[in-house]
Each structure stands twice: as C-alpha cells, then as structure tokens.
Design a protein around this motif. Structure first.
Motif, short mmCIF file in Angstrom:
data_model
loop_
_atom_site.label_atom_id
_atom_site.label_comp_id
_atom_site.label_asym_id
_atom_site.label_seq_id
_atom_site.Cartn_x
_atom_site.Cartn_y
_atom_site.Cartn_z
N ILE A 174 0.85 -1.19 0.00
CA ILE A 174 0.00 0.00 0.00
C ILE A 174 0.89 1.24 0.00
O ILE A 174 1.77 1.39 0.85
N GLY A 175 0.63 2.11 -0.97
CA GLY A 175 1.45 3.31 -1.12
C GLY A 175 0.62 4.58 -1.16
O GLY A 175 -0.46 4.67 -0.58
N GLU A 196 -0.87 -7.36 9.78
CA GLU A 196 0.24 -8.32 9.59
C GLU A 196 0.42 -8.73 8.14
O GLU A 196 1.39 -9.41 7.79
N ASN A 197 -0.50 -8.32 7.25
CA ASN A 197 -0.39 -8.64 5.83
C ASN A 197 -0.19 -7.40 4.97
O ASN A 197 -0.37 -7.45 3.75
N ILE A 198 0.19 -6.28 5.58
CA ILE A 198 0.36 -5.03 4.85
C ILE A 198 1.83 -4.59 4.86
O ILE A 198 2.50 -4.66 5.88
N LEU A 199 2.30 -4.16 3.70
CA LEU A 199 3.60 -3.50 3.57
C LEU A 199 3.35 -2.07 3.10
O LEU A 199 2.41 -1.81 2.35
N VAL A 200 4.21 -1.15 3.53
CA VAL A 200 4.13 0.21 3.00
C VAL A 200 5.21 0.36 1.93
O VAL A 200 6.29 -0.23 2.02
N GLU A 201 4.88 1.13 0.90
CA GLU A 201 5.76 1.29 -0.24
C GLU A 201 5.55 2.66 -0.86
O GLU A 201 4.55 3.32 -0.60
N THR A 202 6.51 3.06 -1.68
CA THR A 202 6.35 4.32 -2.41
C THR A 202 6.15 4.12 -3.91
O THR A 202 5.42 4.87 -4.53
N ASP A 203 6.84 3.14 -4.52
CA ASP A 203 6.94 3.03 -5.97
C ASP A 203 7.60 4.28 -6.52
O ASP A 203 7.38 4.66 -7.67
N CYS A 204 8.40 4.95 -5.68
CA CYS A 204 9.03 6.20 -6.12
C CYS A 204 9.96 5.94 -7.31
O CYS A 204 10.55 4.86 -7.40
#
Length: 254
Positions: A174-175, A196-204
């Motif tokens: 999720i970004g 527990e099933n979520i990652l944070v991201e940028t896709d920068c």
C-alpha cells in the motif's frame, strides 16, 4: 523505523541528486529500502546501486511491460543474479493489460517462468498487476501459492480478492494512492485487511501521496502513508510503522 518495500531509485528522475536524496532518508526515519527491478538495463543499474548503500536491497525480475527484454540467455543470467547477497526477491513481475505493449499470452508465459525461477531460487516475489486482476490471481494461485511468499505491489483490486490473497499468505503493498480522496476501495482494504499482511511502499519516483501528488516521490513521504493507514484503522502511526517494518523484514528475510 520505516521500511520502504518498493522503490526505484535507479530511475533517471534521480540522476541529478540521487546521492542527496538517499543520504537524507534516515532523517525521515527510513531505515531500509528494497529497490525493485524493472527492465533489463534498469535491473543492472539497480543491482549496482544497492552495492553502494548498506540500507538498500535489490530484486531480480522483468516487469510485464518489458518482457521483450527477455530471452533464454537472460533467463539463465537472472538465475545466477538471484544468488547475489543483497538480492531479496524476484520482481517486479506479473501482468499489465493497461499499456498493452506485449501480447497477453507472451506476458503470461514470462510471468509463469519467473514465478518458477523464484521457487527454484527460494526467493519471494513482487507482483505487478494492472487491469489484469483475475488473470494475475489465477496464475498466482495455480503456480505459486504456498511456496516462497510475496507481495502484491500497489494493490488495486477488490477487498474480496485482497482477502483471498491473504488466505494464500501474501502481503499487500500500500502506497501513496491510499491518501487520494477517490481511492475508496483501497481505503477499505487498508482498514480491514490484517495489519500483519500489509507493507508500505512508495513506488518512487511515482505515486507521491497527498499533498505531493504529481510530484517526484521519495521514501521520505512514507510517514504520510503510514498516518493515513493508522487513521483508517483507528490505531497509531507508531503501530503501523512497527508492524509493517517487521512484515517487510519477514517477507524479504532480512
């Protein structure tokens, strides 16, 4: 401690100030970043970049819009690259029917072959899916579920499909899109899927969160994404930061 699970710092948009941007990430609390492969040349730049910065890790894999870069020799070379010390996943791989650059069947073939490579090399996968939700899900369920794990990057499908991916043991990336006013489905996913099933991201450098939408993105904006997820879940940013950091370490085996 923040872990950006998906970035592209090899992108040409950072050519003028890459070192400055990367050197200041710690000031925003970003401790680790996985720099994700795209096309063949991008992958080679990324693998060189991760050797320069201790907090950067890399992946091996070819984006569905770049599968024309692949051939038998390059598949063999990628298998060897998977064994490099700082390579933590195969990706980003998957299907993209939005741009329609390569035939669907060609994309599917290279997607399956890279999934199988990931299983052979015992690496998790980073999955790209755009306008191809059902085909991506079906291939993942048939070819990969229950094996080396992975993340559905920039998750954009339904809440119901998100729940099915969670049942199969996958993480959802999720970004910045979660901060957009019109992202109602993703907001529900971020609120209801187990943390527990979520990652944070940028896709920068892409998909900068509000209020920076449309500008070049960096991992330094991750606190905005973490705050949004925390607000949606009725918890604290500190809790979201802690759990998503642990999730990324678990997925990438760091």
């Amino acid at each position: 401690m923040i872990f950006d699970s998906h970035a592209h710092y090899d992108d040409r948009k950072y050519d003028e100030d890459r070192h400055e941007v990367l050197s200041h990430l710690i000031d925003a609390g970003v401790e680790r970043v996985v720099n994700i492969s795209n096309g063949w040349e991008d992958m080679m730049r990324s693998l060189s970049l991760v050797e320069e910065y201790p907090f950067l890790y890399g992946t091996v894999g070819i984006h569905p819009c770049k599968v024309s870069d692949l051939n038998e020799d390059r598949m063999a070379e990628m298998k060897n690259l998977c064994r490099k010390e700082k390579v933590v996943a195969v990706g980003e791989i998957g299907l993209d029917y939005y741009w329609d650059q390569d035939a669907k069947e060609v994309q599917k073939d290279w997607f399956v072959r890279q999934l199988r490579m990931a299983k052979e090399e015992n690496l998790p996968v980073v999955i790209h899916s755009r306008d191809a939700s059902q085909d991506t899900f079906d291939i993942m369920k048939r070819e990969h579920a229950g094996t080396t794990g992975g993340v559905i990057h920039c998750y954009s499908s339904s809440l119901e499909m998100a729940r099915e991916y969670v049942k199969m043991g996958y993480f959802l990336g999720i970004g910045g899109v979660v901060t957009f006013k019109n992202s109602k489905v993703l907001k529900r996913v971020a609120a209801e899927i187990p943390l527990e099933n979520i990652l944070v991201e940028t896709d920068c450098p892409y998909l900068a969160p509000t209020p920076h939408r449309g500008k070049r993105n960096t991992s330094a904006y991750l606190p905005l994404i973490i705050q949004e997820i925390a607000d949606l879940r009725g918890t604290t940013p500190k809790e979201v930061e802690k759990v998503t950091y642990e999730n990324a370490c678990r997925l990438y085996r760091i």
